[in-house]
Scaffold this active site. Sequence first.
Site, mmCIF file in Angstrom:
data_model
loop_
_atom_site.group_PDB
_atom_site.id
_atom_site.type_symbol
_atom_site.label_atom_id
_atom_site.label_comp_id
_atom_site.label_asym_id
_atom_site.label_seq_id
_atom_site.Cartn_x
_atom_site.Cartn_y
_atom_site.Cartn_z
ATOM 1 N N LYS A 151 0.842 -1.211 0.000
ATOM 2 C CA LYS A 151 0.000 0.000 0.000
ATOM 3 C C LYS A 151 0.868 1.248 0.000
ATOM 4 C CE LYS A 151 -1.531 1.471 4.060
ATOM 5 N NZ LYS A 151 -1.071 2.826 4.426
ATOM 6 N N ASN A 152 1.910 1.259 0.839
ATOM 7 C CA ASN A 152 2.728 2.467 1.004
ATOM 8 C C ASN A 152 3.718 2.697 -0.129
ATOM 9 O OD1 ASN A 152 1.289 2.974 3.258
ATOM 10 N ND2 ASN A 152 2.864 2.330 4.701
ATOM 11 N N ARG A 179 -4.394 10.414 5.035
ATOM 12 C CA ARG A 179 -3.367 11.460 5.081
ATOM 13 C C ARG A 179 -2.457 11.406 3.881
ATOM 14 N NH1 ARG A 179 -3.040 13.191 9.717
ATOM 15 N NH2 ARG A 179 -1.100 14.211 9.303
ATOM 16 N N CYS A 186 -4.652 12.741 13.798
ATOM 17 C CA CYS A 186 -4.731 11.317 13.435
ATOM 18 C C CYS A 186 -4.652 10.502 14.724
ATOM 19 C CB CYS A 186 -3.560 10.984 12.514
ATOM 20 S SG CYS A 186 -3.239 9.235 12.327
ATOM 21 N N ARG A 193 1.029 14.362 13.444
ATOM 22 C CA ARG A 193 1.435 14.147 12.037
ATOM 23 C C ARG A 193 1.309 15.397 11.170
ATOM 24 N NH1 ARG A 193 -0.715 8.449 9.911
ATOM 25 N NH2 ARG A 193 1.107 8.645 8.569
ATOM 26 N N PRO A 194 2.007 16.480 11.508
ATOM 27 C CA PRO A 194 1.957 17.679 10.666
ATOM 28 C C PRO A 194 2.644 17.416 9.323
ATOM 29 C CG PRO A 194 3.726 17.844 12.280
ATOM 30 C CD PRO A 194 2.982 16.569 12.601
ATOM 31 N N ILE A 195 2.486 18.313 8.339
ATOM 32 C CA ILE A 195 3.210 18.197 7.060
ATOM 33 C C ILE A 195 4.117 19.414 6.853
ATOM 34 C CG2 ILE A 195 1.553 16.636 5.932
ATOM 35 C CD1 ILE A 195 0.479 19.103 4.411
ATOM 36 N N ASP A 196 4.585 19.984 7.963
ATOM 37 C CA ASP A 196 5.430 21.190 7.881
ATOM 38 C C ASP A 196 6.708 20.941 7.083
ATOM 39 O OD1 ASP A 196 7.416 20.854 10.843
ATOM 40 O OD2 ASP A 196 5.995 19.400 10.044
ATOM 41 N N LEU A 197 7.245 19.716 7.132
ATOM 42 C CA LEU A 197 8.480 19.441 6.398
ATOM 43 C C LEU A 197 8.221 19.375 4.887
ATOM 44 C CD1 LEU A 197 9.999 16.763 8.825
ATOM 45 C CD2 LEU A 197 10.474 19.238 8.753
ATOM 46 N N ASP A 252 5.302 0.386 12.035
ATOM 47 C CA ASP A 252 4.078 -0.267 11.544
ATOM 48 C C ASP A 252 3.993 -1.734 11.953
ATOM 49 O OD1 ASP A 252 3.970 1.585 8.388
ATOM 50 O OD2 ASP A 252 3.472 2.147 10.439
ATOM 51 N N ILE A 295 8.567 6.832 16.858
ATOM 52 C CA ILE A 295 8.172 7.568 15.651
ATOM 53 C C ILE A 295 6.892 8.379 15.873
ATOM 54 C CG2 ILE A 295 7.633 7.361 13.183
ATOM 55 C CD1 ILE A 295 10.497 6.506 13.864
ATOM 56 N N ARG A 316 -8.340 -0.840 5.129
ATOM 57 C CA ARG A 316 -7.572 0.230 4.488
ATOM 58 C C ARG A 316 -6.244 -0.268 3.945
ATOM 59 N NH1 ARG A 316 -6.684 5.584 7.646
ATOM 60 N NH2 ARG A 316 -5.541 5.837 5.673
HETATM 61 C C1 EPZ Z 1 4.630 6.818 6.424
HETATM 62 O O1 EPZ Z 1 3.827 7.857 7.015
HETATM 63 C C2 EPZ Z 1 3.702 5.602 6.303
HETATM 64 N N1 EPZ Z 1 2.574 5.951 5.466
HETATM 65 C C3 EPZ Z 1 3.220 5.202 7.695
HETATM 66 O O2 EPZ Z 1 2.443 4.005 7.575
HETATM 67 C C4 EPZ Z 1 4.414 4.894 8.568
HETATM 68 O O3 EPZ Z 1 3.990 4.641 9.877
HETATM 69 C C5 EPZ Z 1 5.378 6.106 8.586
HETATM 70 O O4 EPZ Z 1 5.739 6.483 7.257
HETATM 71 C C6 EPZ Z 1 6.660 5.816 9.350
HETATM 72 O O5 EPZ Z 1 7.295 4.704 8.838
HETATM 73 C C7 EPZ Z 1 2.734 5.937 4.113
HETATM 74 O O6 EPZ Z 1 3.786 5.675 3.568
HETATM 75 C C8 EPZ Z 1 1.538 6.271 3.293
HETATM 76 P P1 EPZ Z 1 6.601 10.227 8.479
HETATM 77 P P2 EPZ Z 1 4.364 9.369 7.027
HETATM 78 O O7 EPZ Z 1 6.429 11.502 7.741
HETATM 79 O O8 EPZ Z 1 5.197 9.614 5.846
HETATM 80 C C9 EPZ Z 1 6.820 13.613 11.840
HETATM 81 C C10 EPZ Z 1 0.615 2.563 7.890
HETATM 82 O O9 EPZ Z 1 0.264 1.977 8.919
HETATM 83 N N2 EPZ Z 1 6.648 14.589 10.739
HETATM 84 O O10 EPZ Z 1 7.778 9.403 8.144
HETATM 85 O O11 EPZ Z 1 3.182 10.224 7.264
HETATM 86 C C11 EPZ Z 1 5.583 12.731 12.024
HETATM 87 O O12 EPZ Z 1 4.611 13.361 12.791
HETATM 88 C C12 EPZ Z 1 1.059 4.033 7.965
HETATM 89 O O13 EPZ Z 1 0.646 2.046 6.762
HETATM 90 C C13 EPZ Z 1 6.670 15.935 11.023
HETATM 91 O O14 EPZ Z 1 6.840 16.334 12.186
HETATM 92 O O15 EPZ Z 1 5.280 9.359 8.334
HETATM 93 C C14 EPZ Z 1 6.163 11.487 12.661
HETATM 94 O O16 EPZ Z 1 6.249 11.669 14.034
HETATM 95 C C15 EPZ Z 1 0.792 4.643 9.294
HETATM 96 N N3 EPZ Z 1 6.511 16.817 10.009
HETATM 97 C C16 EPZ Z 1 7.542 11.391 12.012
HETATM 98 O O17 EPZ Z 1 7.842 12.689 11.487
HETATM 99 C C17 EPZ Z 1 6.323 16.413 8.694
HETATM 100 O O18 EPZ Z 1 6.168 17.258 7.789
HETATM 101 C C18 EPZ Z 1 7.653 10.374 10.889
HETATM 102 O O19 EPZ Z 1 6.548 10.545 10.044
HETATM 103 C C19 EPZ Z 1 6.306 15.043 8.419
HETATM 104 C C20 EPZ Z 1 6.473 14.135 9.456
#
Ligand code: EPZ
Length: 434
Positions: free
Chosen positions: A22-23, A96, A120, A125-129, A308, A330, A400
């Site tokens: 999926k990812n 998301r 969530c 889970r912000p998208i600031d980055l 995960d 994480i 999902r």
């Molecule tokens: C991906 O989510 C996966 N989703 C998640 O899988 C997985 O848990 C996660 O990576 C970690 O491995 C998909 O690929 C669709 P991150 P993602 O950005 O990209 C923080 C599942 O069960 N962060 O790597 O959203 C964030 O809050 C799902 O299949 C910021 O602060 O995760 C987290 O604490 C759940 N600002 C950390 O970084 C940002 O702009 C890592 O999140 C982005 C992230």
Amino acid sequence: MDKFVIRGGNPLLGTVRVSGAKNAALPAMAAALLTEEPIILENIPQVRDIETERKLLAAMGAEVELGYGRAQHRTTICCRNLVNAEASYELVKTMRASTLVLGPLVARMKRARVSLPGGCAIGARPIDLHIGGLKKLGAKISQEHGYIEARAERLRGGRIVFERITVTGTEDLLMAATLAEGETVLENCAREPEVVDLTALLNKMGARIEGAGTPTIRVRGVEQLHGARHRIIPDRIEAGTFIVAGALTGGDLLVSGCEPRHLGALLQKLEECGVQVQTSGDSVRITGDAPIQAADVVTEEYPGFPTDMQAQYMALATQAEGTSIVTENIFENRFMHAQELVRMGAHVRIEGSSAVVHGKTPLSGAAVQASDLRASASLVLAALVADGETIIDRVYHIDRGYERIEEKLRGVGAQIRRIGEFLPKRVVSPGVAV
Ligand code: EPZ
């Protein structure tokens, strides 16, 4: 709402086949926005999030054909005639990963209007980055009415150092940089196999990317990208879930169609727990019912132990001899499954970002509730070894990301059935979903 009814006690015997990831499928479908030519994706899992992604792209004017019958795991996407560059709150709030369209839309359509995802179950889970990176590539960003508005006549290559490793952040900016003017260097990138798989697709589309799978990725921008055909990698988290099911139930299970290389941290941890694991080719075999030994685990970015798999590992730890400390690094709120496992008789105490799990404790069937995708998988695993019947509510969470998990588990001897009306959508003829 659908529920699962599971009667525990059966060892799992036989072969279970893993679906596509999926990812990896979600960013690959978003990548189709980068070209006006068709993208053909194979090994696409039939799960609810793929259906949401189809709706998201179709709402922009993309032609998205989900295969059916023998081609049911193939998807053809053509974004020649996009009519709008918007990802609505209605869709983003259900998934998301919808925010993965932000980079490709700005890069190709020069603008994007994407709803902010909001909170969530597993964390803020912000998208600031993502946003910060796009600004570094020259995009003008504003926020209003819960939406991000991004504009750029043409993105310009730049240097982005991620403050924190982010999987979809790396994927989003990787896609944006493919059509930027000049070179982009991304540092402190995610090294997940899904990032490497997306890069393989983008390079087939004519992108010029080096370094995927390492902390530093270089992207030399090109004028335009073209069509391609790509097979999505297997789902390492689905594979990991079945592998833990095999270890828990003490059968003889072959998990096939997976990539053992992507499961290093999990397999190593299971061996530390005394579980017999054999890998060969695209399969992992779990045998025997030797007592499971307790072992601590800490979730990390790839190649560390995946967050995960944390919930599924906690279910295993309830059946291990001794105390396991499960630390989640994480996401800040990813222990929702713990209280449901306690309802089944587990001994779990949460201390900050760690869960202290005392084992081995007999589990008994109960009515429990899923709160997110992986938490629901952990409840299914616990139910497979619980005494009596467990009823899991809100299994839409599991739909999902797991393709027909109850059928796959029944195929290797589990007593599991779904009650309720939902079945994942299946296309009956090209372009028509039921
Ligand atoms: C991906 O989510 C996966 N989703 C998640 O899988 C997985 O848990 C996660 O990576 C970690 O491995 C998909 O690929 C669709 P991150 P993602 O950005 O990209 C923080 C599942 O069960 N962060 O790597 O959203 C964030 O809050 C799902 O299949 C910021 O602060 O995760 C987290 O604490 C759940 N600002 C950390 O970084 C940002 O702009 C890592 O999140 C982005 C992230």
